[in-house]
Scaffold this motif. Structure first.
Motif, PDB file in Angstrom:
ATOM      1  N   PHE A   6       0.847  -1.184   0.000  1.00  0.00           N
ATOM      2  CA  PHE A   6       0.000   0.000   0.000  1.00  0.00           C
ATOM      3  C   PHE A   6       0.889   1.242   0.000  1.00  0.00           C
ATOM      4  CE2 PHE A   6      -4.463  -1.186   1.304  1.00  0.00           C
ATOM      5  CZ  PHE A   6      -4.319  -2.531   1.027  1.00  0.00           C
ATOM      6  N   GLN A   7       0.671   2.111  -0.983  1.00  0.00           N
ATOM      7  CA  GLN A   7       1.355   3.401  -1.019  1.00  0.00           C
ATOM      8  C   GLN A   7       0.463   4.405  -0.306  1.00  0.00           C
ATOM      9  OE1 GLN A   7       3.301   4.865  -4.657  1.00  0.00           O
ATOM     10  NE2 GLN A   7       2.072   6.730  -4.403  1.00  0.00           N
ATOM     11  N   LEU A   8       0.954   4.907   0.833  1.00  0.00           N
ATOM     12  CA  LEU A   8       0.185   5.818   1.672  1.00  0.00           C
ATOM     13  C   LEU A   8       0.796   7.212   1.659  1.00  0.00           C
ATOM     14  CD1 LEU A   8      -0.176   3.556   4.857  1.00  0.00           C
ATOM     15  CD2 LEU A   8      -1.718   3.675   2.879  1.00  0.00           C
ATOM     16  N   LYS A   9      -0.046   8.219   1.482  1.00  0.00           N
ATOM     17  CA  LYS A   9       0.395   9.593   1.703  1.00  0.00           C
ATOM     18  C   LYS A   9      -0.186  10.029   3.034  1.00  0.00           C
ATOM     19  CE  LYS A   9       0.931  14.229   0.063  1.00  0.00           C
ATOM     20  NZ  LYS A   9       0.550  15.259  -0.897  1.00  0.00           N
ATOM     21  N   VAL A  10       0.698  10.438   3.934  1.00  0.00           N
ATOM     22  CA  VAL A  10       0.336  10.822   5.296  1.00  0.00           C
ATOM     23  C   VAL A  10       0.592  12.318   5.430  1.00  0.00           C
ATOM     24  CG1 VAL A  10       0.790  10.404   7.736  1.00  0.00           C
ATOM     25  CG2 VAL A  10       1.148   8.553   6.055  1.00  0.00           C
ATOM     26  N   SER A  11      -0.459  13.074   5.729  1.00  0.00           N
ATOM     27  CA  SER A  11      -0.343  14.533   5.849  1.00  0.00           C
ATOM     28  C   SER A  11      -0.794  14.972   7.232  1.00  0.00           C
ATOM     29  CB  SER A  11      -1.211  15.225   4.802  1.00  0.00           C
ATOM     30  OG  SER A  11      -0.857  14.813   3.501  1.00  0.00           O
ATOM     31  N   LEU A  12       0.028  15.764   7.888  1.00  0.00           N
ATOM     32  CA  LEU A  12      -0.296  16.299   9.209  1.00  0.00           C
ATOM     33  C   LEU A  12      -1.265  17.466   9.027  1.00  0.00           C
ATOM     34  CD1 LEU A  12       0.303  16.016  12.209  1.00  0.00           C
ATOM     35  CD2 LEU A  12       2.276  17.516  11.880  1.00  0.00           C
ATOM     36  N   SER A  13      -2.431  17.372   9.639  1.00  0.00           N
ATOM     37  CA  SER A  13      -3.466  18.406   9.485  1.00  0.00           C
ATOM     38  C   SER A  13      -3.113  19.664  10.274  1.00  0.00           C
ATOM     39  CB  SER A  13      -4.817  17.874   9.986  1.00  0.00           C
ATOM     40  OG  SER A  13      -5.190  16.730   9.273  1.00  0.00           O
ATOM     41  N   LEU A  24       5.565   3.128   1.740  1.00  0.00           N
ATOM     42  CA  LEU A  24       5.108   1.877   1.143  1.00  0.00           C
ATOM     43  C   LEU A  24       5.069   0.849   2.261  1.00  0.00           C
ATOM     44  CD1 LEU A  24       7.326   1.868  -2.092  1.00  0.00           C
ATOM     45  CD2 LEU A  24       5.078   2.936  -1.728  1.00  0.00           C
ATOM     46  N   VAL A  25       3.888   0.277   2.484  1.00  0.00           N
ATOM     47  CA  VAL A  25       3.650  -0.591   3.643  1.00  0.00           C
ATOM     48  C   VAL A  25       2.961  -1.868   3.180  1.00  0.00           C
ATOM     49  CG1 VAL A  25       2.455  -0.728   5.869  1.00  0.00           C
ATOM     50  CG2 VAL A  25       3.350   1.461   5.083  1.00  0.00           C
ATOM     51  N   PRO A  26       3.388  -3.033   3.667  1.00  0.00           N
ATOM     52  CA  PRO A  26       2.671  -4.270   3.332  1.00  0.00           C
ATOM     53  C   PRO A  26       1.216  -4.210   3.799  1.00  0.00           C
ATOM     54  CG  PRO A  26       4.818  -4.783   4.277  1.00  0.00           C
ATOM     55  CD  PRO A  26       4.598  -3.305   4.471  1.00  0.00           C
ATOM     56  N   GLY A  27       0.303  -4.634   2.936  1.00  0.00           N
ATOM     57  CA  GLY A  27      -1.115  -4.643   3.272  1.00  0.00           C
ATOM     58  C   GLY A  27      -1.441  -5.580   4.416  1.00  0.00           C
ATOM     59  N   GLY A  28      -0.584  -6.574   4.669  1.00  0.00           N
ATOM     60  CA  GLY A  28      -0.804  -7.518   5.746  1.00  0.00           C
ATOM     61  C   GLY A  28      -0.431  -6.987   7.119  1.00  0.00           C
ATOM     62  N   TYR A  29       0.090  -5.777   7.193  1.00  0.00           N
ATOM     63  CA  TYR A  29       0.418  -5.191   8.492  1.00  0.00           C
ATOM     64  C   TYR A  29      -0.861  -4.933   9.282  1.00  0.00           C
ATOM     65  CZ  TYR A  29       5.433  -4.083   8.149  1.00  0.00           C
ATOM     66  OH  TYR A  29       6.787  -4.139   8.112  1.00  0.00           O
ATOM     67  N   THR A  30      -0.807  -5.237  10.580  1.00  0.00           N
ATOM     68  CA  THR A  30      -1.911  -4.855  11.464  1.00  0.00           C
ATOM     69  C   THR A  30      -1.847  -3.347  11.673  1.00  0.00           C
ATOM     70  OG1 THR A  30      -0.584  -5.157  13.447  1.00  0.00           O
ATOM     71  CG2 THR A  30      -1.899  -7.078  12.680  1.00  0.00           C
ATOM     72  N   LEU A  31      -2.940  -2.782  12.151  1.00  0.00           N
ATOM     73  CA  LEU A  31      -2.946  -1.337  12.421  1.00  0.00           C
ATOM     74  C   LEU A  31      -1.936  -0.976  13.501  1.00  0.00           C
ATOM     75  CD1 LEU A  31      -6.735  -0.422  12.148  1.00  0.00           C
ATOM     76  CD2 LEU A  31      -4.933  -0.287  10.398  1.00  0.00           C
ATOM     77  N   ASP A  32      -1.638  -1.906  14.402  1.00  0.00           N
ATOM     78  CA  ASP A  32      -0.597  -1.674  15.398  1.00  0.00           C
ATOM     79  C   ASP A  32       0.759  -1.467  14.717  1.00  0.00           C
ATOM     80  OD1 ASP A  32       0.671  -1.807  18.117  1.00  0.00           O
ATOM     81  OD2 ASP A  32       1.549  -3.606  17.230  1.00  0.00           O
ATOM     82  N   ARG A  33       1.065  -2.300  13.744  1.00  0.00           N
ATOM     83  CA  ARG A  33       2.344  -2.141  13.023  1.00  0.00           C
ATOM     84  C   ARG A  33       2.325  -0.875  12.175  1.00  0.00           C
ATOM     85  NH1 ARG A  33       5.081  -7.357  10.557  1.00  0.00           N
ATOM     86  NH2 ARG A  33       6.944  -6.117  10.931  1.00  0.00           N
ATOM     87  N   LEU A  34       1.169  -0.557  11.581  1.00  0.00           N
ATOM     88  CA  LEU A  34       1.064   0.688  10.819  1.00  0.00           C
ATOM     89  C   LEU A  34       1.324   1.877  11.742  1.00  0.00           C
ATOM     90  CD1 LEU A  34       0.501   2.313   8.291  1.00  0.00           C
ATOM     91  CD2 LEU A  34      -1.949   2.133   8.811  1.00  0.00           C
ATOM     92  N   VAL A  81      -9.255  -3.231   5.890  1.00  0.00           N
ATOM     93  CA  VAL A  81     -10.076  -2.036   6.121  1.00  0.00           C
ATOM     94  C   VAL A  81      -9.828  -0.929   5.097  1.00  0.00           C
ATOM     95  CG1 VAL A  81     -10.402  -2.408   8.599  1.00  0.00           C
ATOM     96  CG2 VAL A  81      -8.390  -1.136   7.795  1.00  0.00           C
ATOM     97  N   ALA A  82      -8.885  -1.137   4.184  1.00  0.00           N
ATOM     98  CA  ALA A  82      -8.566  -0.078   3.224  1.00  0.00           C
ATOM     99  C   ALA A  82      -8.271  -0.675   1.854  1.00  0.00           C
ATOM    100  CB  ALA A  82      -7.366   0.737   3.708  1.00  0.00           C
ATOM    101  N   ALA A  83      -8.459   0.150   0.845  1.00  0.00           N
ATOM    102  CA  ALA A  83      -8.165  -0.201  -0.544  1.00  0.00           C
ATOM    103  C   ALA A  83      -7.714   1.078  -1.243  1.00  0.00           C
ATOM    104  CB  ALA A  83      -9.416  -0.769  -1.220  1.00  0.00           C
ATOM    105  N   VAL A 103      -4.091   8.791   2.891  1.00  0.00           N
ATOM    106  CA  VAL A 103      -4.734   8.419   1.637  1.00  0.00           C
ATOM    107  C   VAL A 103      -3.994   7.222   1.071  1.00  0.00           C
ATOM    108  CG1 VAL A 103      -5.323   9.174  -0.706  1.00  0.00           C
ATOM    109  CG2 VAL A 103      -5.363  10.827   1.189  1.00  0.00           C
ATOM    110  N   VAL A 104      -4.743   6.175   0.717  1.00  0.00           N
ATOM    111  CA  VAL A 104      -4.155   5.036   0.019  1.00  0.00           C
ATOM    112  C   VAL A 104      -4.083   5.443  -1.449  1.00  0.00           C
ATOM    113  CG1 VAL A 104      -4.311   2.594  -0.544  1.00  0.00           C
ATOM    114  CG2 VAL A 104      -5.163   3.410   1.674  1.00  0.00           C
ATOM    115  N   GLU A 105      -2.889   5.854  -1.882  1.00  0.00           N
ATOM    116  CA  GLU A 105      -2.724   6.342  -3.252  1.00  0.00           C
ATOM    117  C   GLU A 105      -2.682   5.214  -4.274  1.00  0.00           C
ATOM    118  OE1 GLU A 105      -0.259  10.448  -2.886  1.00  0.00           O
ATOM    119  OE2 GLU A 105       0.944   8.618  -2.721  1.00  0.00           O
ATOM    120  N   ASP A 106      -2.152   4.058  -3.865  1.00  0.00           N
ATOM    121  CA  ASP A 106      -2.022   2.946  -4.798  1.00  0.00           C
ATOM    122  C   ASP A 106      -1.850   1.656  -4.014  1.00  0.00           C
ATOM    123  OD1 ASP A 106      -1.874   1.675  -7.241  1.00  0.00           O
ATOM    124  OD2 ASP A 106       0.103   2.449  -7.784  1.00  0.00           O
TER     125      ASP A 106
END
Length: 181
Positions: A6-13, A24-34, A81-83, A103-106
């Motif tokens: 999963f390619q994630l863009k993380v923006s601080l609000s 870039l994060v493996p989709g199999g990661y738990t939310l704890d690992r994320l 939980v995400a796509a 945002v899951v960009e890809d």
């Protein structure tokens, strides 16, 4: 079939100019690992509580007092939980209330021989822990950039290291993330 990345863009609000990361994060990661990936990517020290809000459902560490209704992040995988195109929130430090839009960009297959997670891009240094949220960070930046400011010396001593708000090194983050792989 290769693992899904999963390619994630993380923006601080609420911070301007923007502080952001692309990981870039493996989709199999738990939310704890994320959560741990996000801590390293943003530069936080994991000293405070956190939660995810995905599709209106709250995830995080279970509250032993039962005051917060959170699903256990250890039981939930990112790919469950995400796509591609999913947007969700990650909040860190309920006092300073650092909200991150993710945002899951890809989503794509892992490259053979590549190790994940990886930080591929980003902008600006993360605010220091306990600076007082977005408003406190704005005040901090004003004070540490002006030697004539009354709090200049105090805040430089408080942070205890050089702080350049414009500097970000994705390779340094990737080195830290290698410990999670």
């Amino acid at each position: 079939m290769p693992r899904q990345i999963f390619q994630l863009k993380v923006s601080l609000s609420d911070v301007s100019p923007p502080v952001w990361r692309r990981v870039l994060v493996p989709g199999g990661y738990t939310l704890d690992r994320l959560h741990r990936v996000l801590q390293h990517a943003m530069g936080w020290q994991d000293c405070h509580l956190h939660s995810f809000d995905i599709g209106g459902q709250q995830y995080g560490e279970p509250d032993p007092d039962g005051e917060l209704t959170l699903r256990d992040e250890l039981d939930v995988r990112l790919d469950g939980v995400a796509a591609k195109g999913t947007r969700f929130l990650y909040t860190y430090d309920f006092g300073d209330w650092w909200e991150h839009e993710i945002v899951v960009e890809d989503v794509f297959g892992a490259e053979p021989g590549e190790r994940y997670p990886v930080c591929v891009d980003g902008g600006r240094a993360c605010p220091p822990e306990d600076v007082g949220g977005a408003f406190g960070y704005e005040q901090f930046l004003t004070a540490v950039s002006d030697p004539g400011h009354p709090r200049y010396a105090e805040l430089h001593m408080w942070i205890g290291r050089p702080f350049d708000p414009w500097t970000f090194a994705p390779d340094r983050v990737t080195t830290l993330l290698r410990h999670l792989a």
